[in-house]
Design an enzyme around this catalytic site. Sequence first.
Site, PDB file in Angstrom:
ATOM      1  N   ASP A   1      -4.349   4.749   6.670  1.00  0.00           N
ATOM      2  CA  ASP A   1      -4.877   5.948   7.359  1.00  0.00           C
ATOM      3  C   ASP A   1      -5.792   5.364   8.449  1.00  0.00           C
ATOM      4  O   ASP A   1      -5.447   5.204   9.494  1.00  0.00           O
ATOM      5  CB  ASP A   1      -5.395   6.822   6.239  1.00  0.00           C
ATOM      6  CG  ASP A   1      -5.888   8.147   6.918  1.00  0.00           C
ATOM      7  OD1 ASP A   1      -5.595   8.716   7.413  1.00  0.00           O
ATOM      8  OD2 ASP A   1      -6.921   8.619   6.135  1.00  0.00           O
TER       9      ASP A   1
ATOM     10  N   ARG B   1       0.518  12.889  -8.554  1.00  0.00           N
ATOM     11  CA  ARG B   1       0.835  11.475  -8.204  1.00  0.00           C
ATOM     12  C   ARG B   1       2.462  11.411  -8.860  1.00  0.00           C
ATOM     13  O   ARG B   1       3.166  10.614  -8.820  1.00  0.00           O
ATOM     14  CB  ARG B   1       0.258  10.492  -9.279  1.00  0.00           C
ATOM     15  CG  ARG B   1      -1.272  10.213  -8.759  1.00  0.00           C
ATOM     16  CD  ARG B   1      -1.715   9.214  -9.393  1.00  0.00           C
ATOM     17  NE  ARG B   1      -3.242   8.807  -9.129  1.00  0.00           N
ATOM     18  CZ  ARG B   1      -3.870   8.241  -8.080  1.00  0.00           C
ATOM     19  NH1 ARG B   1      -3.083   7.809  -7.256  1.00  0.00           N
ATOM     20  NH2 ARG B   1      -5.073   8.083  -7.937  1.00  0.00           N
TER      21      ARG B   1
ATOM     22  N   PHE C   1      -2.461  15.755   5.097  1.00  0.00           N
ATOM     23  CA  PHE C   1      -2.751  15.157   3.731  1.00  0.00           C
ATOM     24  C   PHE C   1      -1.668  15.368   2.695  1.00  0.00           C
ATOM     25  O   PHE C   1      -0.983  16.498   2.555  1.00  0.00           O
ATOM     26  CB  PHE C   1      -4.001  15.684   3.237  1.00  0.00           C
ATOM     27  CG  PHE C   1      -4.722  14.880   2.101  1.00  0.00           C
ATOM     28  CD1 PHE C   1      -5.544  13.724   2.546  1.00  0.00           C
ATOM     29  CD2 PHE C   1      -4.406  14.936   0.849  1.00  0.00           C
ATOM     30  CE1 PHE C   1      -5.983  13.015   1.467  1.00  0.00           C
ATOM     31  CE2 PHE C   1      -4.855  14.210  -0.022  1.00  0.00           C
ATOM     32  CZ  PHE C   1      -5.654  13.212   0.133  1.00  0.00           C
TER      33      PHE C   1
ATOM     34  N   GLU D   1       0.821  -1.062  -0.015  1.00  0.00           N
ATOM     35  CA  GLU D   1      -0.076  -0.137  -0.062  1.00  0.00           C
ATOM     36  C   GLU D   1       1.002   1.304  -0.094  1.00  0.00           C
ATOM     37  O   GLU D   1       2.152   1.177   0.537  1.00  0.00           O
ATOM     38  CB  GLU D   1      -0.910   0.055   1.234  1.00  0.00           C
ATOM     39  CG  GLU D   1      -2.147   0.011   1.037  1.00  0.00           C
ATOM     40  CD  GLU D   1      -3.071   0.922   0.518  1.00  0.00           C
ATOM     41  OE1 GLU D   1      -2.515   1.373  -0.689  1.00  0.00           O
ATOM     42  OE2 GLU D   1      -4.250   0.908   0.407  1.00  0.00           O
ATOM     43  N   ASP D   2       0.249   2.256  -0.466  1.00  0.00           N
ATOM     44  CA  ASP D   2       1.145   3.679  -0.298  1.00  0.00           C
ATOM     45  C   ASP D   2       1.044   4.236   0.945  1.00  0.00           C
ATOM     46  O   ASP D   2       1.951   4.586   1.656  1.00  0.00           O
ATOM     47  CB  ASP D   2       0.350   4.603  -1.270  1.00  0.00           C
ATOM     48  CG  ASP D   2      -1.055   4.638  -1.296  1.00  0.00           C
ATOM     49  OD1 ASP D   2      -1.697   4.049  -0.292  1.00  0.00           O
ATOM     50  OD2 ASP D   2      -1.740   5.316  -2.116  1.00  0.00           O
TER      51      ASP D   2
HETATM   52  P1  IMP Z   1      -7.615   3.961   4.878  1.00  0.00           P
HETATM   53  O1  IMP Z   1      -8.368   2.849   4.355  1.00  0.00           O
HETATM   54  O2  IMP Z   1      -8.405   5.191   5.668  1.00  0.00           O
HETATM   55  O3  IMP Z   1      -6.424   3.324   5.725  1.00  0.00           O
HETATM   56  O4  IMP Z   1      -6.948   4.579   3.371  1.00  0.00           O
HETATM   57  C1  IMP Z   1      -5.912   4.245   2.811  1.00  0.00           C
HETATM   58  C2  IMP Z   1      -6.133   5.107   1.398  1.00  0.00           C
HETATM   59  O5  IMP Z   1      -6.554   6.234   1.450  1.00  0.00           O
HETATM   60  C3  IMP Z   1      -4.655   5.015   0.943  1.00  0.00           C
HETATM   61  O6  IMP Z   1      -4.433   4.047   0.035  1.00  0.00           O
HETATM   62  C4  IMP Z   1      -4.724   6.272   0.057  1.00  0.00           C
HETATM   63  O7  IMP Z   1      -5.084   6.158  -1.271  1.00  0.00           O
HETATM   64  C5  IMP Z   1      -5.908   7.087   0.709  1.00  0.00           C
HETATM   65  N1  IMP Z   1      -5.066   8.134   1.689  1.00  0.00           N
HETATM   66  C6  IMP Z   1      -4.893   8.291   3.005  1.00  0.00           C
HETATM   67  N2  IMP Z   1      -4.202   8.983   3.442  1.00  0.00           N
HETATM   68  C7  IMP Z   1      -3.931   9.961   2.204  1.00  0.00           C
HETATM   69  C8  IMP Z   1      -3.270  11.196   1.993  1.00  0.00           C
HETATM   70  O8  IMP Z   1      -2.790  12.021   2.927  1.00  0.00           O
HETATM   71  N3  IMP Z   1      -3.115  11.389   0.826  1.00  0.00           N
HETATM   72  C9  IMP Z   1      -3.772  10.793  -0.297  1.00  0.00           C
HETATM   73  N4  IMP Z   1      -4.293   9.860  -0.373  1.00  0.00           N
HETATM   74  C10 IMP Z   1      -4.380   9.232   1.122  1.00  0.00           C
HETATM   75 MG    MG Z   2      -4.451   3.656  -2.084  1.00  0.00          MG
END
Ligand code: IMP
Ligand code: MG
Length: 176
Positions: A101, A163, A150, A97-98
């Site tokens: 969150d 990106r 963010f 994953e990138d």
């Molecule tokens: P989660 O399900 O809340 O853990 O969300 C994870 C996904 O939300 C990541 O794979 C990102 O695509 C997106 N995401 C979460 N935080 C950020 C951020 O700070 N910038 C851009 N995308 C984010």
């Molecule tokens: Mg993602």
Amino acid sequence: MYKVTKVMLSEEDILNKVKEIAKNIENDFKGEELLVVGILKGASVFVADLIRHIDLDVNIDFMSVSSYGNSTESSGTVKILKDLDVDIDGKNVLIVEDIIDSGLTLSNLVGALKTRNPKSLKLCTLLDKPQRRKVNMKVDYVGFVIEDKFIVGYGIDYAEKFRNLPYIGIVEDVEA
Ligand code: IMP
Ligand code: MG
């Protein structure tokens, strides 16, 4: 108007970390085959760099799951938009994953992939925002733990933009 106001992690910071994670993965999977599963689109750049530093028998595949849309807040629901091309039965799978969150995206995915009977299932993320976690989860490889800002760049977007930045920066709404 959304602009990158600060560089959080430089190209060099990222590359050093990518190499470090790759070596840890290499050591943990010595003599084994590994299927690296990148989560589109954000992890595509990270996957591309990471695999080039893992000296193992590596295959790659990608999945796409719905996440943020054009908002900076998570919807809390995850849907598989593009599934894997390969069967993971009996394979060592590493989800890449990138950024994590809330953790909802990955925990949902892990649940779905576990039912397919992989030999092992591990998680790797370049960035981690633990402050915002909504579900408990063990992440095996974490690049950087970051504060709740963010961020964009190195594959990660805001409304599909930024990106292509080679670094990771903080994006903020500033007056034009
Ligand atoms: P989660 O399900 O809340 O853990 O969300 C994870 C996904 O939300 C990541 O794979 C990102 O695509 C997106 N995401 C979460 N935080 C950020 C951020 O700070 N910038 C851009 N995308 C984010
Ligand atoms: Mg993602």
